[in-house]
Scaffold this active site. Structure first.
Site, PDB file in Angstrom:
ATOM      1  N   LYS A   1       0.837  -1.218   0.000  1.00 16.13           N
ATOM      2  CA  LYS A   1       0.000   0.000   0.000  1.00 16.13           C
ATOM      3  C   LYS A   1       0.863   1.256   0.000  1.00 16.13           C
ATOM      4  CE  LYS A   1      -2.267  -0.803   3.838  1.00 16.13           C
ATOM      5  NZ  LYS A   1      -1.603  -2.058   4.279  1.00 16.13           N
TER       6      LYS A   1
ATOM      7  N   ARG B   1     -10.015   0.785   8.746  1.00 12.80           N
ATOM      8  CA  ARG B   1      -9.522  -0.534   9.114  1.00 12.80           C
ATOM      9  C   ARG B   1     -10.566  -1.356   9.847  1.00 12.80           C
ATOM     10  NH1 ARG B   1      -3.825   0.533   9.093  1.00 12.80           N
ATOM     11  NH2 ARG B   1      -2.489  -0.951  10.039  1.00 12.80           N
TER      12      ARG B   1
ATOM     13  N   ARG C   1      11.613  -5.166   3.758  1.00 13.90           N
ATOM     14  CA  ARG C   1      11.456  -3.722   4.016  1.00 13.90           C
ATOM     15  C   ARG C   1      12.402  -3.304   5.146  1.00 13.90           C
ATOM     16  NH1 ARG C   1       5.410  -1.985   5.073  1.00 13.90           N
ATOM     17  NH2 ARG C   1       5.583  -2.657   7.221  1.00 13.90           N
TER      18      ARG C   1
ATOM     19  N   ARG D   1      10.547  -0.165  12.179  1.00 14.10           N
ATOM     20  CA  ARG D   1       9.356   0.054  13.000  1.00 14.10           C
ATOM     21  C   ARG D   1       9.294  -0.915  14.177  1.00 14.10           C
ATOM     22  NH1 ARG D   1       4.287   0.361   8.948  1.00 14.10           N
ATOM     23  NH2 ARG D   1       3.396  -0.702  10.752  1.00 14.10           N
TER      24      ARG D   1
ATOM     25  N   ARG E   1      -0.899  -8.271  13.985  1.00 11.40           N
ATOM     26  CA  ARG E   1      -1.407  -7.337  12.966  1.00 11.40           C
ATOM     27  C   ARG E   1      -2.186  -8.101  11.890  1.00 11.40           C
ATOM     28  NH1 ARG E   1       3.976  -4.651  11.431  1.00 11.40           N
ATOM     29  NH2 ARG E   1       2.839  -3.501   9.836  1.00 11.40           N
TER      30      ARG E   1
HETATM   31  P1  AMP Z   1       0.247   0.933   9.530  1.00  9.02           P
HETATM   32  O1  AMP Z   1       1.380   1.885   9.375  1.00  9.02           O
HETATM   33  O2  AMP Z   1      -0.899   1.277   8.648  1.00  9.02           O
HETATM   34  O3  AMP Z   1       0.689  -0.503   9.382  1.00  9.02           O
HETATM   35  O4  AMP Z   1      -0.298   1.088  11.025  1.00  9.02           O
HETATM   36  C1  AMP Z   1       0.531   0.813  12.131  1.00  9.02           C
HETATM   37  C2  AMP Z   1      -0.310   0.656  13.383  1.00  9.02           C
HETATM   38  O5  AMP Z   1      -1.006   1.882  13.656  1.00  9.02           O
HETATM   39  C3  AMP Z   1      -1.401  -0.399  13.312  1.00  9.02           C
HETATM   40  O6  AMP Z   1      -0.922  -1.707  13.601  1.00  9.02           O
HETATM   41  C4  AMP Z   1      -2.365   0.109  14.388  1.00  9.02           C
HETATM   42  O7  AMP Z   1      -1.876  -0.134  15.692  1.00  9.02           O
HETATM   43  C5  AMP Z   1      -2.313   1.617  14.168  1.00  9.02           C
HETATM   44  N1  AMP Z   1      -3.294   2.046  13.150  1.00  9.02           N
HETATM   45  C6  AMP Z   1      -3.017   2.620  11.936  1.00  9.02           C
HETATM   46  N2  AMP Z   1      -4.144   2.907  11.273  1.00  9.02           N
HETATM   47  C7  AMP Z   1      -5.156   2.486  12.066  1.00  9.02           C
HETATM   48  C8  AMP Z   1      -6.575   2.476  11.919  1.00  9.02           C
HETATM   49  N3  AMP Z   1      -7.186   2.958  10.823  1.00  9.02           N
HETATM   50  N4  AMP Z   1      -7.307   1.963  12.943  1.00  9.02           N
HETATM   51  C9  AMP Z   1      -6.747   1.495  14.067  1.00  9.02           C
HETATM   52  N5  AMP Z   1      -5.413   1.442  14.256  1.00  9.02           N
HETATM   53  C10 AMP Z   1      -4.617   1.940  13.270  1.00  9.02           C
END
Ligand code: AMP
Length: 195
Positions: A13, A88, A127, A139, A150
């Site tokens: 993404k 999400r 990554r 991260r 996740r």
């Molecule tokens: P990402 O960078 O999109 O993989 O997001 C990293 C982490 O941020 C996720 O594992 C969640 O803990 C939190 N997070 C990001 N976007 C959301 C969302 N839309 N709803 C809930 N938690 C989120």
């Protein structure tokens, strides 16, 4: 153009969003990036989100809905935006519908990147290698334990979001296992752009 990109961690993404930003000049709104920035800045929101994110769980809906609400009507989004990592949950998708309707906006496309789950861990490891090689910081949630959680969160809470948009006839799918250029071409096709 207002787009949503759906797909599990490691689906590509972020890579595809960056290409769409360059191609269409619209910003990528990543709730993950916004939350990481809040954690790094030590804000109250960051303090609330940090441990939840490190475990690989989802933060409460209201936190991310408020973040998106603030951003989508900012001047930088006047020509549109790419939502990456939001919505999400089905509750977030419903809240997004309400936010957009209030602002007389609608989505042009919701694109789901389909990937083989077995490939995701290897992609995230790759990554991390690239990040470390470039002198960056990996991260905190890109480790096998958090990644497992996740993925479980994705299956339980985010997969139903695809069904939500499919029922409304808004969902387009692209093969996220294809080479990066081919994925970009399928996304262009999905949003009706000829390249
Ligand atoms: P990402 O960078 O999109 O993989 O997001 C990293 C982490 O941020 C996720 O594992 C969640 O803990 C939190 N997070 C990001 N976007 C959301 C969302 N839309 N709803 C809930 N938690 C989120």
């Amino acid at each position: 153009m207002r787009l949503v990109l759906l797909g599990p961690p490691g689906a590509g993404k972020g890579t595809q969003a960056a290409r769409l930003v360059a191609k269409y000049g619209i910003p990528q709104l990543s709730t993950g990036d916004m939350l990481r920035a809040a954690v790094a800045a030590g804000t109250p929101l960051g303090a609330q989100a940090k441990e939840i994110m490190n475990r690989g769980e989802l933060v409460p809906d209201r936190l991310v809905i408020d973040l998106i609400d603030l951003r989508i009507c900012a001047q930088e989004c006047a020509s549109g935006f790419i939502l990456d990592g939001f919505p999400r949950t089905v509750a977030q998708a419903r809240a997004l519908d309400v936010l957009l309707a209030d602002k007389h906006m609608n989505l042009d496309a919701v694109i789901e990147l389909l990937v083989d789950e077995d490939a995701l861990l290897a992609r995230v490891e790759n990554r991390n290698r690239v990040t470390l090689k470039a002198g960056g910081v990996v991260r905190a949630d890109d480790n096998p334990e958090s990644l497992k959680i996740r993925l479980e969160a994705y299956r339980a809470q985010t997969a139903p979001v695809s069904a939500y948009y499919a029922e409304r006839g808004a969902l387009k799918q692209a093969d996220g296992m294809a080479p990066i250029d081919e994925v970009s071409a399928s996304i262009d096709g999905a949003i009706g752009v000829r390249v």
